[in-house]
Design a protein around this motif. Structure first.
Motif, short mmCIF file in Angstrom:
data_model
loop_
_atom_site.label_atom_id
_atom_site.label_comp_id
_atom_site.label_asym_id
_atom_site.label_seq_id
_atom_site.Cartn_x
_atom_site.Cartn_y
_atom_site.Cartn_z
N GLU A 1 31.71 49.20 43.03
CA GLU A 1 30.92 49.54 41.86
C GLU A 1 30.97 51.03 41.56
N ASP A 2 31.10 51.84 42.60
CA ASP A 2 31.13 53.29 42.43
C ASP A 2 32.51 53.81 42.05
N ASN A 3 33.55 53.00 42.20
CA ASN A 3 34.90 53.46 41.94
C ASN A 3 35.67 52.35 41.22
N PHE A 4 35.69 52.40 39.89
CA PHE A 4 36.30 51.30 39.15
C PHE A 4 37.81 51.23 39.36
N ALA B 1 29.76 35.85 35.48
CA ALA B 1 29.50 37.01 34.63
C ALA B 1 28.22 36.78 33.83
N SER B 2 27.59 37.86 33.42
CA SER B 2 26.35 37.77 32.66
C SER B 2 26.62 37.24 31.25
N VAL B 3 25.58 36.73 30.61
CA VAL B 3 25.69 36.25 29.24
C VAL B 3 26.15 37.39 28.34
N GLN B 4 25.62 38.59 28.55
CA GLN B 4 26.00 39.73 27.71
C GLN B 4 27.49 40.03 27.85
N ALA B 5 28.00 40.01 29.09
CA ALA B 5 29.42 40.28 29.30
C ALA B 5 30.28 39.23 28.62
N LEU B 6 29.89 37.95 28.74
CA LEU B 6 30.66 36.88 28.11
C LEU B 6 30.64 36.98 26.59
N VAL C 1 43.24 24.01 21.96
CA VAL C 1 42.59 25.21 21.44
C VAL C 1 42.46 26.20 22.59
N LEU C 2 42.96 27.40 22.40
CA LEU C 2 42.93 28.43 23.43
C LEU C 2 42.08 29.60 22.96
N VAL C 3 41.43 30.24 23.89
CA VAL C 3 40.73 31.49 23.62
C VAL C 3 41.59 32.61 24.19
N SER C 4 41.96 33.55 23.34
CA SER C 4 42.89 34.61 23.73
C SER C 4 42.22 35.97 23.63
N PHE C 5 42.47 36.81 24.63
CA PHE C 5 41.97 38.19 24.58
C PHE C 5 42.93 39.08 25.36
N GLU C 6 42.90 40.37 25.03
CA GLU C 6 43.81 41.30 25.70
C GLU C 6 43.30 41.63 27.10
N ARG C 7 44.25 41.71 28.01
CA ARG C 7 43.89 42.02 29.39
C ARG C 7 43.17 43.36 29.49
N GLU C 8 43.61 44.34 28.71
CA GLU C 8 42.96 45.66 28.78
C GLU C 8 41.53 45.61 28.26
N ASP C 9 41.26 44.77 27.26
CA ASP C 9 39.88 44.59 26.81
C ASP C 9 39.03 44.01 27.93
N TYR C 10 39.60 43.07 28.66
CA TYR C 10 38.90 42.46 29.79
C TYR C 10 38.53 43.51 30.83
N PHE C 11 39.47 44.36 31.20
CA PHE C 11 39.18 45.38 32.21
C PHE C 11 38.25 46.47 31.67
N ASP C 12 38.37 46.79 30.39
CA ASP C 12 37.44 47.76 29.80
C ASP C 12 36.01 47.28 29.88
N LEU C 13 35.80 46.01 29.58
CA LEU C 13 34.45 45.45 29.68
C LEU C 13 33.98 45.39 31.13
N MET C 14 34.91 45.10 32.01
CA MET C 14 34.56 45.00 33.43
C MET C 14 34.00 46.32 33.96
N GLU C 15 34.51 47.42 33.43
CA GLU C 15 34.01 48.72 33.89
C GLU C 15 32.53 48.90 33.56
N HIS D 1 30.44 46.15 33.11
CA HIS D 1 29.70 44.97 33.59
C HIS D 1 30.21 44.63 34.99
N PHE D 2 29.55 45.17 36.01
CA PHE D 2 30.05 44.94 37.37
C PHE D 2 29.97 43.48 37.78
N ASP D 3 29.11 42.71 37.14
CA ASP D 3 29.04 41.28 37.45
C ASP D 3 30.40 40.60 37.18
N MET D 4 31.20 41.15 36.28
CA MET D 4 32.53 40.61 36.04
C MET D 4 33.45 40.87 37.22
N VAL D 5 33.27 41.99 37.90
CA VAL D 5 34.05 42.28 39.11
C VAL D 5 33.71 41.27 40.20
#
Length: 318
Positions: A124-127, A193-198, A275-289, A291-295
């Motif tokens: 959590e201290d070092n993304f 992951a939290s509702v907010q992160a999702l 039906v697929l849900v698509s998102f960029e990997r970098e967006d995923y990691f940006d949000l993860m920084e 929202h630690f619950d995603m980690v």
């Protein structure tokens, strides 16, 4: 335990953590402060051949790595033999569950032990460390999936509750943000992951309707991750070793290894209307920084997947 046969008097803890701890989940950070904290967070223990390291019902605060010797894991009728560099005991600690199996020293063993809460605090201290850990774990999961063949494909998510409700996706309709979030929550890597992160990820995502036979992606590095909300997608890898596997609702097309962003020759096509849900990997990691619950969610899923795939590989061996 003085005089322990074959064990060094002292292992450089920093080196052990960089090369062994969460072996298959290595850190690549060169931050000396992180290295020092990692070194302070572990201790060493020794076990004689036949000695129990933990048993069913024991508390599960720690994860372990075999530094020397061999350890046997016994759980639910399965056995795993682990050697130097192999981690064990992490999944239950991540889930804060009592031990369900037993770990025994198969031969005299030198172990490195770390409290999982301390490790999570470091992440959590070092993304950078957290991201490197997830990427390395995902790439190892991908290697295991390819080795396991079709049996390595993850099982689909359970069906939504009978009678519809909040967990049901509308057939034939485009997805709104809430429905995208529901589809994402069905994926093990995002289920904690939290509702907010999702919801944040759902707003950055788009949905893609694909007809049977339509190409989802070809070979090479993929910028996007694809989650199956409805339908079925088949991946194929040409050449040797060949690989073919189907991915249904609640899975990432290509498996959790897709989180690692590796170069790969996988090709994915829809088997049925999907039906697929698509998102960029970098967006995923940006949000993860943010929202630690995603980690935590990704690591728990990856560790679980590692154990599942190792079981598939062992059971398939003659």
């Amino acid at each position: 335990m003085d005089g322990f046969a074959g064990a060094p008097a002292r292992i450089a803890r920093e080196l052990v953590l960089r090369s062994l701890l969460m072996a298959r989940l290595p850190a690549k950070s060169d931050d000396p402060r992180l290295a020092a904290r990692l070194a302070d967070a572990v201790d060493e223990l020794w076990a004689r051949a036949g000695e129990a390291i933990y048993g069913p019902g024991d508390t599960s605060e720690h994860a372990f790595v075999v530094a020397e010797g061999r350890v046997r894991l016994e759980a639910e009728g399965r056995r795993f033999a682990l050697g130097p560099g192999e981690p064990f005991g992490m999944l239950e600690a991540m889930r804060r569950q009592p031990r369900v199996g037993r770990a025994l020293a198969e031969a005299d063993a030198h172990l490195i032990r770390m409290r999982v809460d301390d490790w999570l605090e470091l992440l959590e201290d070092n993304f950078t460390y957290a991201r490197d850990t997830i990427v390395a774990a995902a790439r190892f999961a991908h290697e295991l999936m390819l080795a396991a063949g079709a049996a390595g494909a993850p099982p689909p998510a359970p069906p939504p509750p009978a009678g519809g409700g909040a967990g049901t996706l509308r057939p034939g309709a485009a997805l709104d943000d809430v429905e995208r979030a529901l589809a994402l929550r069905a994926v093990p890597a995002l289920s904690r992951a939290s509702v907010q992160a999702l919801m944040d990820l759902a707003r950055l995502a788009s949905d893609l309707s694909v007809a049977p036979g339509a190409l989802v992606f070809g070979g090479g590095r993929q910028r996007h991750l694809f989650v199956v909300a409805r339908g079925l997608v088949r991946t194929r890898r040409p050449g040797a070793p060949p690989f073919e596997a189907d991915f249904g609702p609640g899975t990432i097309v290509g498996g959790l290894g897709a989180l690692g962003g590796h170069e790969e020759r996988l090709e994915a096509r829809a088997v049925e209307p999907s039906v697929l849900v698509s998102f960029e990997r970098e967006d995923y990691f940006d949000l993860m920084e943010d929202h630690f619950d995603m980690v935590r969610s990704a690591l728990t899923a990856l560790i679980d997947e590692r154990e599942r795939l190792l079981s598939v590989e062992v059971s398939a061996a003659p």
